[in-house]
Motif scaffolding. Structure first.
Motif, PDB file in Angstrom:
ATOM      1  N   GLY A   1       0.667  -1.220  -0.233  1.00 45.78           N
ATOM      2  CA  GLY A   1       0.066   0.015  -0.134  1.00 45.78           C
ATOM      3  C   GLY A   1       0.900   1.174   0.261  1.00 45.78           C
ATOM      4  O   GLY A   1       0.289   2.054  -0.030  1.00 45.78           O
ATOM      5  N   SER A   2       1.792   1.433   0.290  1.00 51.41           N
ATOM      6  CA  SER A   2       3.195   2.783   0.202  1.00 51.41           C
ATOM      7  C   SER A   2       3.825   2.483  -1.212  1.00 51.41           C
ATOM      8  O   SER A   2       4.351   3.672  -0.747  1.00 51.41           O
ATOM      9  CB  SER A   2       4.320   1.706   1.109  1.00 51.41           C
ATOM     10  OG  SER A   2       3.911   2.112   2.739  1.00 51.41           O
ATOM     11  N   GLY A   3       3.126   1.463  -1.997  1.00 48.86           N
ATOM     12  CA  GLY A   3       3.736   1.896  -3.517  1.00 48.86           C
ATOM     13  C   GLY A   3       4.784   2.197  -3.309  1.00 48.86           C
ATOM     14  O   GLY A   3       5.707   2.020  -4.655  1.00 48.86           O
ATOM     15  N   LYS A   4       5.579   0.887  -2.084  1.00 48.98           N
ATOM     16  CA  LYS A   4       6.513   0.035  -2.451  1.00 48.98           C
ATOM     17  C   LYS A   4       6.755  -1.177  -3.376  1.00 48.98           C
ATOM     18  O   LYS A   4       7.608  -1.991  -2.471  1.00 48.98           O
ATOM     19  CB  LYS A   4       7.025   0.463  -1.609  1.00 48.98           C
ATOM     20  CG  LYS A   4       7.669   1.314  -0.490  1.00 48.98           C
ATOM     21  CD  LYS A   4       8.710   1.429   0.600  1.00 48.98           C
ATOM     22  CE  LYS A   4       8.283   3.268   0.736  1.00 48.98           C
ATOM     23  NZ  LYS A   4       8.915   3.675   0.698  1.00 48.98           N
ATOM     24  N   ALA A   5       5.257  -1.725  -3.239  1.00 47.07           N
ATOM     25  CA  ALA A   5       5.493  -2.839  -4.457  1.00 47.07           C
ATOM     26  C   ALA A   5       6.759  -3.440  -4.779  1.00 47.07           C
ATOM     27  O   ALA A   5       7.475  -4.896  -5.178  1.00 47.07           O
ATOM     28  CB  ALA A   5       4.013  -3.462  -4.984  1.00 47.07           C
ATOM     29  N   ASP A   6       7.259  -2.674  -6.000  1.00 49.10           N
ATOM     30  CA  ASP A   6       8.186  -2.737  -6.553  1.00 49.10           C
ATOM     31  C   ASP A   6       9.504  -2.941  -6.681  1.00 49.10           C
ATOM     32  O   ASP A   6      10.498  -3.514  -6.685  1.00 49.10           O
ATOM     33  CB  ASP A   6       8.254  -1.445  -8.116  1.00 49.10           C
ATOM     34  CG  ASP A   6       7.357  -2.054  -8.754  1.00 49.10           C
ATOM     35  OD1 ASP A   6       6.510  -2.605  -9.018  1.00 49.10           O
ATOM     36  OD2 ASP A   6       6.717  -0.706  -9.019  1.00 49.10           O
ATOM     37  N   HIS A   7       9.511  -2.899  -4.946  1.00 51.47           N
ATOM     38  CA  HIS A   7      11.041  -2.495  -4.068  1.00 51.47           C
ATOM     39  C   HIS A   7      10.292  -3.714  -3.059  1.00 51.47           C
ATOM     40  O   HIS A   7       9.822  -4.117  -2.943  1.00 51.47           O
ATOM     41  CB  HIS A   7      10.960  -1.707  -3.542  1.00 51.47           C
ATOM     42  CG  HIS A   7      11.770  -0.189  -3.590  1.00 51.47           C
ATOM     43  ND1 HIS A   7      12.721  -0.162  -5.158  1.00 51.47           N
ATOM     44  CD2 HIS A   7      10.394   0.635  -4.386  1.00 51.47           C
ATOM     45  CE1 HIS A   7      12.192   1.368  -5.549  1.00 51.47           C
ATOM     46  NE2 HIS A   7      11.142   1.632  -5.453  1.00 51.47           N
TER      47      HIS A   7
END
Length: 440
Positions: free
Chosen positions: A166-172
């Motif tokens: 949810g933090s927009g960090k799914a690619d990391h």
């Protein structure tokens, strides 16, 4: 039930006034509304909420599907109108369309639809819905350390991964470190990394878990078991947002979100001198306590359906489902191992069945402690290796009840209790381990 099965966290209002209160207090992404309600009808409700909550899509779902009712609903701001009886695929399509039109992403705004998103967390419990709402609120603040509390198996890592997504960090990267599973002498190097020559055997630079989590999230699981000397260094990481690899004098920026998790009461550990009070106040910035499964048993049917779906794919078996008596057994059990135990129990039962419903006889190892339906329970007491009583509870339907069935169940339960160690199970039962290969 449909909404929960689709992965949404739902709240229910039995009147218009209760609905208005929930809209004001909760972070609601979509409303499904009937026309006939106490206090005020759906058209009046739409009229009162349109200006205050214009960003929220409203779907009217009603048996009063006259042309006038449809036109009035749309005029008052409804996104869609679906007449009862309705088709579930129509409702699902309407929800998707309405959420996309409102630039939201379902129950957890901005979340991806990946395996670890909030949409994948099955819940119909008010307690768990509150937990999910708190987790959603913190996703936009990556500098805030989140502390997840709860018993083993309640889903702390699953929730941590959802916050990461949810933090927009799914690619990391999401990096999980079990602080209780790594020896204290190695934990510092595992977390911070080290430079060449830092200690004997350090023949090259090595990036630690903090480095691997760069721009992503690191979960420090079982933080309560972290050695005191290392707690000081973690405190510096949180305060200064930087860290030093072992043997280095050059600091590295800590550009990652920190989530900690524990089954311990950290306040109690602070009182015992086993956890630093200054670190406690740092990691406890945003605490979330996940309730045990025994306090949210309304989720068990949803979890059973979800896990059986996974098992069908993994095992390649039809697995028709679970019988009513089987579900009664699961609902009557307290699940000390929580969701993890439930999943493992279903996997054991799925191995035992062959194109049949999972019933009480396939769940006998749970020792629910009471007979279910017409099934009869028999207790067998066996002596352990140290003359300790060993009690088995066997549940069999009348048409299954036989001497061979009792033997088979006793063998299976004993083997399970012994973690599939056939030699130990055979010793307990005072028989030869080959009996486990002959059982049918």
């Amino acid at each position: 039930m449909l909404l929960q099965a689709w992965g949404f966290c739902s709240v229910f209002a039995q009147s218009a006034s209760e609905g208005l209160r929930l809209l004001s207090e909760c972070n609601i992404d979509l409303v499904i509304l009937d026309l006939v309600m106490p206090e005020m009808d759906g058209i009046q409700f739409l009229s009162q909420t349109r200006e205050l909550f214009s960003h929220i899509p409203f779907i009217v779902l009603s048996a009063h599907g006259s042309v006038d009712a449809i036109v009035a609903s749309i005029k008052q701001g409804a996104t869609d109108f679906i007449a009862k009886p309705f088709n579930s695929s129509d409702l699902s399509a309407s929800i998707t369309k309405s959420l996309n039109a409102g630039n939201t992403a379902g129950p957890a705004t901005g979340l991806s639809s990946g395996t670890y998103s909030f949409q994948q967390i099955v819940s119909r419990s008010p307690k768990m819905c509150s937990v999910l709402q708190m987790a959603e609120q913190v996703v936009s603040y990556p500098q805030t350390t989140v502390a997840l509390y709860g018993e083993s198996g309640v889903g702390k890592e699953v929730l941590a991964r959802a916050i990461h997504a949810g933090s927009g960090k799914a690619d990391h990267r999401f990096v999980a470190v079990n602080c209780a599973g790594i020896p204290a002498t190695l934990l510092e190097s595992e977390l911070f990394g080290h430079v060449r020559g830092a200690f004997t055997g350090a023949d090259k630079d090595r990036e630690g878990m903090f480095g691997l989590a760069r721009q992503g999230t690191i979960l420090l699981d079982e933080i309560g078991d972290m050695p005191l000397e290392l707690q000081v260094k973690l405190l510096r990481v949180i305060e200064d947002r930087s860290y030093l690899p072992v043997g280095s004098n050059r600091s590295v920026k800590a550009n990652f979100r920190i989530i900690v998790a524990t089954h311990h009461d950290l306040r109690h550990l602070v009182q015992q001198g086993r956890f630093r009070s200054d670190l406690f106040h740092r990691v406890n910035a945003f605490p979330i306590t996940i309730p045990p499964l025994r306090e949210r048993k309304e989720e068990i049917p949803l979890l059973v359906n979800k896990f059986l779906g996974y098992l069908r794919k993994e095992m390649g078996k039809p697995l028709p489902g679970i019988s009513k008596r089987g579900m009664d057994v699961m609902l009557g059990y307290d699940w000390p191992g929580n969701i993890r135990e439930l999943k493992n129990s279903l996997e054991r039962a799925a191995i035992m069945v062959d194109n049949e419903l999972i019933g009480p006889s396939h769940l006998a190892f749970l020792n629910a402690g009471h007979p279910v339906g017409r099934g009869e329970r028999r207790k067998l007491r066996l002596s352990g290796g140290n003359d300790q009583p060993f009690e088995l509870h066997i549940t069999l339907e009348p048409d299954e009840f036989s001497l061979q069935a009792i033997i088979n169940k006793a063998l299976h339960i004993t083997l399970t209790r012994c973690n599939n160690n056939k030699s130990l199970a055979a010793q307990l039962l005072k028989t030869d381990r080959r009996v486990f290969y002959r059982t049918k």
